[in-house]
Design a protein around this motif. Structure first.
Motif, short mmCIF file in Angstrom:
data_model
loop_
_atom_site.label_atom_id
_atom_site.label_comp_id
_atom_site.label_asym_id
_atom_site.label_seq_id
_atom_site.Cartn_x
_atom_site.Cartn_y
_atom_site.Cartn_z
N ALA A 55 0.86 -1.19 0.00
CA ALA A 55 0.00 0.00 0.00
C ALA A 55 0.89 1.23 0.00
O ALA A 55 1.92 1.28 0.69
N GLY A 56 0.50 2.21 -0.78
CA GLY A 56 1.23 3.48 -0.84
C GLY A 56 0.26 4.62 -1.04
O GLY A 56 -0.93 4.49 -0.75
N GLU A 57 0.75 5.71 -1.54
CA GLU A 57 -0.11 6.89 -1.73
C GLU A 57 -1.16 6.68 -2.81
O GLU A 57 -2.25 7.24 -2.74
N LEU A 58 -0.85 5.85 -3.82
CA LEU A 58 -1.74 5.71 -4.96
C LEU A 58 -2.69 4.53 -4.87
O LEU A 58 -3.78 4.57 -5.45
N CYS A 59 -2.30 3.45 -4.18
CA CYS A 59 -3.13 2.25 -4.19
C CYS A 59 -2.81 1.32 -3.03
O CYS A 59 -1.80 1.49 -2.33
N GLY A 60 -3.68 0.31 -2.86
CA GLY A 60 -3.45 -0.78 -1.92
C GLY A 60 -3.72 -2.08 -2.66
O GLY A 60 -4.69 -2.17 -3.43
N VAL A 61 -2.86 -3.10 -2.45
CA VAL A 61 -2.94 -4.35 -3.21
C VAL A 61 -2.77 -5.56 -2.30
O VAL A 61 -1.89 -5.56 -1.43
N SER A 62 -3.58 -6.59 -2.52
CA SER A 62 -3.41 -7.88 -1.83
C SER A 62 -3.48 -8.98 -2.87
O SER A 62 -4.40 -9.03 -3.69
N CYS A 63 -2.50 -9.89 -2.84
CA CYS A 63 -2.38 -10.95 -3.85
C CYS A 63 -2.73 -12.32 -3.28
O CYS A 63 -2.73 -12.54 -2.06
N THR A 64 -2.98 -13.25 -4.19
CA THR A 64 -3.26 -14.63 -3.83
C THR A 64 -2.88 -15.51 -5.01
O THR A 64 -2.99 -15.11 -6.16
N GLY A 65 -2.44 -16.72 -4.71
CA GLY A 65 -2.06 -17.62 -5.79
C GLY A 65 -0.78 -18.36 -5.49
O GLY A 65 -0.45 -18.63 -4.34
N GLU A 66 -0.03 -18.67 -6.53
CA GLU A 66 1.23 -19.40 -6.37
C GLU A 66 2.27 -18.45 -5.78
O GLU A 66 2.81 -17.58 -6.47
N GLY A 67 2.54 -18.64 -4.50
CA GLY A 67 3.41 -17.71 -3.78
C GLY A 67 4.76 -17.51 -4.41
O GLY A 67 5.27 -16.38 -4.48
N GLU A 68 5.36 -18.60 -4.89
CA GLU A 68 6.68 -18.50 -5.47
C GLU A 68 6.69 -17.61 -6.71
O GLU A 68 7.61 -16.82 -6.93
N ALA A 69 5.64 -17.69 -7.52
CA ALA A 69 5.54 -16.84 -8.71
C ALA A 69 5.27 -15.38 -8.33
O ALA A 69 5.79 -14.45 -8.95
N ILE A 70 4.45 -15.17 -7.31
CA ILE A 70 4.15 -13.81 -6.84
C ILE A 70 5.40 -13.15 -6.29
O ILE A 70 5.66 -11.96 -6.52
N ILE A 71 6.21 -13.91 -5.57
CA ILE A 71 7.47 -13.39 -5.02
C ILE A 71 8.41 -12.99 -6.15
O ILE A 71 8.98 -11.90 -6.15
N ARG A 72 8.56 -13.87 -7.15
CA ARG A 72 9.45 -13.57 -8.27
C ARG A 72 9.00 -12.32 -9.02
O ARG A 72 9.83 -11.54 -9.51
N VAL A 90 2.10 -3.23 -9.25
CA VAL A 90 0.86 -2.51 -9.57
C VAL A 90 1.06 -1.02 -9.24
O VAL A 90 0.75 -0.14 -10.05
N ALA A 91 1.60 -0.75 -8.05
CA ALA A 91 1.84 0.63 -7.66
C ALA A 91 2.91 1.27 -8.54
O ALA A 91 2.79 2.45 -8.93
N ALA A 92 3.93 0.51 -8.90
CA ALA A 92 5.04 1.06 -9.68
C ALA A 92 4.60 1.53 -11.06
O ALA A 92 5.00 2.61 -11.52
N VAL A 93 3.79 0.71 -11.75
CA VAL A 93 3.38 1.13 -13.10
C VAL A 93 2.38 2.29 -13.05
O VAL A 93 2.29 3.08 -14.00
N MET A 94 1.66 2.40 -11.93
CA MET A 94 0.82 3.59 -11.76
C MET A 94 1.69 4.82 -11.55
O MET A 94 1.44 5.88 -12.14
N GLU A 95 2.73 4.67 -10.73
CA GLU A 95 3.62 5.80 -10.43
C GLU A 95 4.45 6.21 -11.64
O GLU A 95 4.55 7.41 -11.96
N TYR A 96 5.07 5.25 -12.29
CA TYR A 96 6.08 5.56 -13.29
C TYR A 96 5.58 5.53 -14.74
O TYR A 96 6.19 6.13 -15.62
N LYS A 97 4.47 4.85 -14.97
CA LYS A 97 3.90 4.82 -16.32
C LYS A 97 2.60 5.60 -16.42
O LYS A 97 2.07 5.79 -17.51
N GLY A 98 2.06 6.01 -15.28
CA GLY A 98 0.84 6.80 -15.27
C GLY A 98 -0.41 6.01 -15.61
O GLY A 98 -1.43 6.58 -16.02
N LEU A 99 -0.37 4.68 -15.42
CA LEU A 99 -1.52 3.84 -15.75
C LEU A 99 -2.64 4.00 -14.72
O LEU A 99 -2.40 4.32 -13.56
#
Length: 328
Positions: free
Chosen positions: A238-255, A262-271
């Motif tokens: 969670a940051g200034e722009l959004c909050g995110v919670s994930c679920t699924g294959e933990g090893e893939a989510i970590i990688r 999600v927050a990064a592409v909002m911040e740096y790409k303006g999505l």
């Protein structure tokens, strides 16, 4: 002033053959938790308090894999994990390997608020819990007959079973045609993919975002295995722009550092929020990883995405939108 929004999840990767009564029980719990969160936001409760409140409710009910009803390790024990993050100031707290704490998410909150650290695990987390006076219970509280039965099946199959709520008849093909190859994770065959981690994200009327995630991990997991749920930036962010919670294959989510991306592409790409979610789900799950996530933005938007067959989820906004679903 921004509008509020909230989303909850109970795991991604649902078998299409999940019995209707189990679907309805899951949707009923998600609706109840969503309603609790909506009431709290309407009464001006802060986002960080709301996500803790809702995840506590999810941990207390054995329907999903967190708190009571957590998946069992290879030794038949529980090693629960949780994290929480306040977008206002990016404060966070996380715990792993707890076995007697009734509500791991609240212990994670205390790590954030009452300790000099961001993450405590195993005996250190348990010691801190006792010092803080949180509610402790016997380990038997978390162990259900269903889970004991599924652990037995997992051991017989020498397998990590992701979903221990789905009938095992025919599950070796994950509901697909008989000639379909078995599903695999890290070289181990799995019966049905559905970890059923729980999470909540919220943005309050002041535009403050927060996120929390809690899980029992994987059925028949190795002792000491840590997934994405307690890892800030992977399973929770969670940051200034959004909050995110994930679920699924933990090893893939970590990688893929899914939540932070999600927050990064909002911040740096303006999505936009939904565009960011779609990009991350589509581009960051390499190697065939399966996952889903829920997200809210500081503007009062809500979004979700997954690349599995389904994801237990519910969401609502201050503008009157509300939805609880499983399938796409």
């Amino acid at each position: 002033m921004a509008g509020w929004a909230i989303a909850v999840h109970g795991g991604a990767g649902v078998d299409p053959n999940l019995p209707k009564e189990r679907q309805e029980a899951a949707k009923k719990l998600l609706t109840r938790c969503l309603t609790i969160g909506i009431s709290a936001l309407r009464s001006s409760m802060s986002a960080i308090d709301v996500v803790e409140l809702v995840v506590r409710e999810l941990e207390t009910d054995p329907i999903f894999n967190s708190g009571r009803g957590s998946a069992l390790s290879e030794k038949g024990t529980v090693e629960m994990e949780a994290s929480i993050m306040d977008g206002a100031g990016r404060r966070c707290g996380a715990v792993s390997g707890v076995s007697t704490v009734k509500n791991p998410v609240s212990l994670a909150r205390l790590v954030m608020d009452k300790s000099p650290h961001s993450y405590l695990a195993f005996s250190g987390a348990e010691k801190f819990a006792k010092q803080q006076g949180v509610e402790m219970v016997d380990t038997e509280y978390f162990i259900t007959e269903d889970n004991l039965g599924m652990l037995k099946l997992a051991k017989e199959a020498n397998s990590i079973l992701f979903d221990y709520r789905i009938p095992t008849v025919g599950s070796e093909s994950c509901g697909a045609a008989a000639e379909a190859p078995p599903m695999i994770m890290n070289g181990l065959p799995i019966s049905v993919y559905a970890p059923e981690t729980v999470g909540c994200v919220a943005v309050d009327g002041e535009g403050r975002c927060a996120a929390a995630t809690s899980t029992g991990g994987l059925m028949n997991k190795m002792i000491g295995r840590i997934g994405d749920s307690p890892l800030i930036g992977a399973g929770t962010y969670a940051g200034e722009l959004c909050g995110v919670s994930c679920t699924g294959e933990g090893e893939a989510i970590i990688r893929g550092t899914l939540a932070r991306d999600v927050a990064a592409v909002m911040e740096y790409k303006g999505l936009s929020l939904q565009a960011a979610v779609d990009l991350v789900i589509g581009k960051r799950l390499d190697g065939g990883g399966k996952a889903g996530l829920i997200a809210v933005s500081s503007k009062g938007e809500v979004a979700w995405g997954f690349n599995t067959v389904g994801m237990f989820r519910g969401c609502a906004t201050g503008e009157g939108f509300m939805e609880v679903g499983i399938w796409d």
